[in-house]
Design an enzyme around this catalytic site. Structure first.
Site: not given
Length: 182
Positions: A150, A78, A113-114, A93, A107, A104, A90
């Site tokens: 990770a 978005k 962002n909010y 959001y 996953a 890169n 993968h």
């Protein structure tokens, strides 16, 4: 919907399964881009040439994919820019983020962002490597060539300098091992 898909197909876009692909009116898609099944692309999205989108991808208003970008399985974008040759393949959001070229996105990455009141931007540089399961709490910045391990959680306001590595919860800079540590 069929008329919209036919226009894209005639312009050289490869839509693997038109029956499960939804593209709003006003979407721009470059020649040679491949749209995989179960993909939703909303008005106000621009996709460059030779990209790969899907399957099960949702591209929302304000998203731009530069040429050769790849956004894959169960990834939602978005108001985001995905740089040339960048991959987010993968379960991610990506909200209000600008990602440079050749990066890169591992996953399960979330760009949060909010904050409950306002949406904030995040910047990820060229050739950055965002490790699987990383959470970037906006606003934050990840420099060119930087890396998150990770599961790293970058707190709001974090600035990762170019070529640095950050790991942990909360994430902190991984200091290089000195020769006296041997």
């Amino acid at each position: 919907q069929w008329r919209i898909l036919e226009v894209h197909l005639a312009a050289g876009v490869r839509i693997e399964d038109p029956a499960t692909t939804y593209i709003d009116h006003g979407v721009e898609i470059g020649r040679g881009t491949r749209i995989l099944p179960c993909t939703v692309i909303r008005t106000g999205v621009s996709i460059g040439a030779e990209c790969e989108v899907g399957p099960f991808t949702h591209l929302r208003v304000g998203t731009r994919l530069d040429d050769h970008a790849e956004v894959g399985n169960f990834t939602e974008c978005k108001k985001s820019t995905i740089g040339s040759h960048t991959k987010a393949k993968h379960l991610s959001y990506l909200g209000d983020v600008t990602i440079g070229a050749g990066a890169n996105i591992g996953a399960g990455t979330i760009v949060a962002n909010y904050d409950g009141t306002h949406k904030h931007p995040t910047q990820i540089g060229d050739r950055a490597f965002i490790g699987s399961g990383s959470i970037l709490i906006a606003p934050c910045t990840v420099g060119d060539g930087a890396l998150t391990g990770a599961g790293a959680v970058l707190r709001r306001g974090t600035e990762v300098a170019p070529d640095e590595s950050w790991v942990g919860v909360p994430a902190r800079k991984l200091e290089p091992k000195s020769s006296s540590d041997d």
